[in-house]
Enzyme design. Structure first.
Site, PDB file in Angstrom:
ATOM      1  CG  ASP A 192     -45.841  12.930  -8.838  1.00 51.79           C
ATOM      2  OD1 ASP A 192     -47.055  13.000  -8.485  1.00 51.79           O
ATOM      3  OD2 ASP A 192     -45.448  12.944  -9.844  1.00 51.79           O
ATOM      4  CE  LYS A 201     -49.823   8.471 -10.298  1.00 52.75           C
ATOM      5  NZ  LYS A 201     -49.240   9.765 -10.657  1.00 52.75           N
ATOM      6  CG  MET A 211     -39.546   3.360 -12.767  1.00 50.03           C
ATOM      7  SD  MET A 211     -41.227   4.041 -12.950  1.00 50.03           S
ATOM      8  CE  MET A 211     -41.163   3.856 -14.706  1.00 50.03           C
TER       9      MET A 211
END
Length: 507
Positions: A37, A59, A174
């Site tokens: 990732d 991603k 996030m």
């Protein structure tokens, strides 16, 4: 019989490569395929076999190399080929990642899988910024929530009233881009405006940055500092402990981006020391070691070892290469005979001592006149036979000076250095894009090959803040020939000496 594949969903940890679990490292070492990732430290890829297939499946918001559906299909397809697949996921596979979705797809397809937990950035990021998310004098409850929910959901599932009412520390994953709205929502539901807030981005790495504020100010501070993901936000009184406990950001080379140009096999010794001092390290090997063009001279020298009075090793590479060939020709170390051994530099001598060989002479510096002086002080070298074992392309000053002193010299190539152009960990691309604070050089060949790859004059014009660090005079000479004087030259011409020189300069 059809070979059965397996998929390992491995938590790669928060960014610091040293925080990968032993199980994760073991699985990487035998992987046929590695799919990693965006938030995985690419330095971990060097733990995989050279022949392993490495696939970037990163991603990030608005930037998907592969969709989640494509990733799921890829995992299944590679496993059905009978491959051992390691799926490296940032942090922990099941903590605000999509590891569980991938595991469900594997189970549905009948693929054997294992999930290897990883250290989550939820705890590691704040830790490296000096913020313990629990402390019995401040809190006994931690609430963790995401600021980036599933975009397909019609409305938020977060109940800010209940979150605001919950005692203790709040950790947001996030949520950096929405920190102003999140802070406003918490204050609207009763949280005090002066509640401390800390945000840590790129936590546990040399790129780490931290900011502090309160619920009422953090939105403005984050905007002013242009704070973006990936980041972890901590809300609560534990943020006040940062002044006492901020251990990582106080390291002497913290915030410095340093390029290591050694061979891939040798880079770890220098990289490890720089990382432990807080630096961000970009490993960009510029050379690799390959066999010499002509091995016959080496074979002749090995068969005639008994005819030599001295063997002179000038580098650790030379020691490794010589004994690799030696043990292919002989079964017993005693076959080296009564020849005396000279080693230039402490690192070269240490390699020999690892083989339980006595080093009879050790000039500290790779400076020709000092090497000749050391031999003359030891004994007269007139008519003595010397086997000088080193790189195929090397400075001719030393053999010439030994011959002038009366010695009989066989200058034999053990290995050849050739340019390294592979960029498996992406460090060269990151360097070309953003530069660095320092470039370290440990031999004249690293200088020459780095220049051939990056065009050093053009590079330093583009990034004028870059400083050059040299391990010793021979390396500095190669830089001076290109028109550059190193900002630092190690007094002791070893890796340890180079690291000390960098520390002293940065102070």
């Amino acid at each position: 019989m059809e070979q059965k594949g397996i998929v390992y969903l491995v938590g790669a940890g928060p960014g610091d490569a040293g925080l990968l679990t032993l199980r994760g490292a073991e699985l990487l070492a035998r992987a046929d395929v590695v799919i990693y990732d965006a938030l995985v430290n690419p330095d971990l890829l060097r733990l995989a076999p050279r022949e392993a297939e490495v696939i970037y499946g990163g991603k990030r918001a608005g930037d998907h190399v592969l969709t989640q559906e494509q990733l799921n299909e890829l995992l299944v397809a590679k496993a059905r080929e009978g491959k051992c697949v390691v799926r490296l996921k940032g942090g922990d596979p099941y903590v605000f990642g999509r590891g569980a979705e991938e595991a469900e797809e594997l189970e549905k397809a009948g693929i054997t899988f294992e999930v290897v937990p990883g250290i989550s950035s939820i705890v590691a990021g704040p830790n490296y910024a000096g913020i313990p998310i629990t402390h019995r004098e401040h809190n006994s409850v931690v609430t963790v929530f995401t600021g980036h929910e599933n975009p397909t959901k019609p409305e938020s599932s977060l109940d800010y009233r209940r979150i605001a009412e919950m005692p203790g520390t709040k950790v947001i994953v996030m949520g950096t881009e929405r920190i102003r709205q999140i802070a406003d929502s918490l204050m609207q539901h009763g949280m005090a405006k002066d509640t401390p807030v800390g945000i840590v981005r790129w936590g546990t790495t040399g790129r780490q940055q931290s900011i502090e504020g309160t619920l009422s100010t953090i939105g403005d501070i984050a905007a002013e500092k242009e704070f973006t993901a990936p980041a972890i936000t901590v809300i609560g009184d534990v943020v006040k402990l940062r002044n006492k406990l901020n251990w990582f950001e106080r390291r002497p080379l913290f915030g410095k981006r340093i390029v290591v140009t050694r061979t891939r096999e040798q880079a770890s010794q220098l990289s490890r020391q720089l990382l432990e001092l807080g630096a961000e390290v970009l490993e960009i090997p510029t050379i690799k070691i390959v066999p010499p063009d002509n091995k016959q001279d080496l074979m002749d020298a090995l068969l005639g070892l008994g005819e030599y009075d001295w063997i002179v090793f000038t580098s650790p590479n030379g020691v490794d290469a010589f004994f690799d060939y030696f043990f292919k020709a002989f079964d017993d170390l005693r076959d080296i005979g009564g020849v005396r051994i000279a080693a230039v530099g402490a690192a070269t001598a240490a390699k020999l001592r690892d083989l339980h060989l006595k080093v009879d002479l050790m000039p500290d510096e790779y400076v020709t006149h000092k090497i000749i002086s050391a031999f003359r002080n030891f004994e007269s070298i007139e008519n003595l036979r010397f086997l000088l074992v080193r790189a195929q392309v090397a400075n001719q000053e030393l053999p010439r000076a030994l011959e002038e002193a009366g010695a009989i010299i066989d200058d034999v190539a053990l290995y050849k250095t050739v340019p390294e152009t592979e960029d498996r960990n992406g460090a060269a691309a990151r360097f070309a894009e953003a530069g660095a604070d320092w470039i370290t050089f440990t031999s004249s060949s690293t200088v020459q090959n780095f220049h051939a790859r990056f065009n050093l004059p053009a590079l330093l014009k583009q990034y004028p803040k870059i400083k050059l660090a040299s391990i010793g005079p021979e390396t500095s000479k190669a830089l001076i020939e290109l028109g550059f004087k190193p900002a630092v030259q190690a007094k002791e011409h070893t890796i340890d000496g180079l690291v000390r020189a960098l520390q002293q300069h940065v102070k």
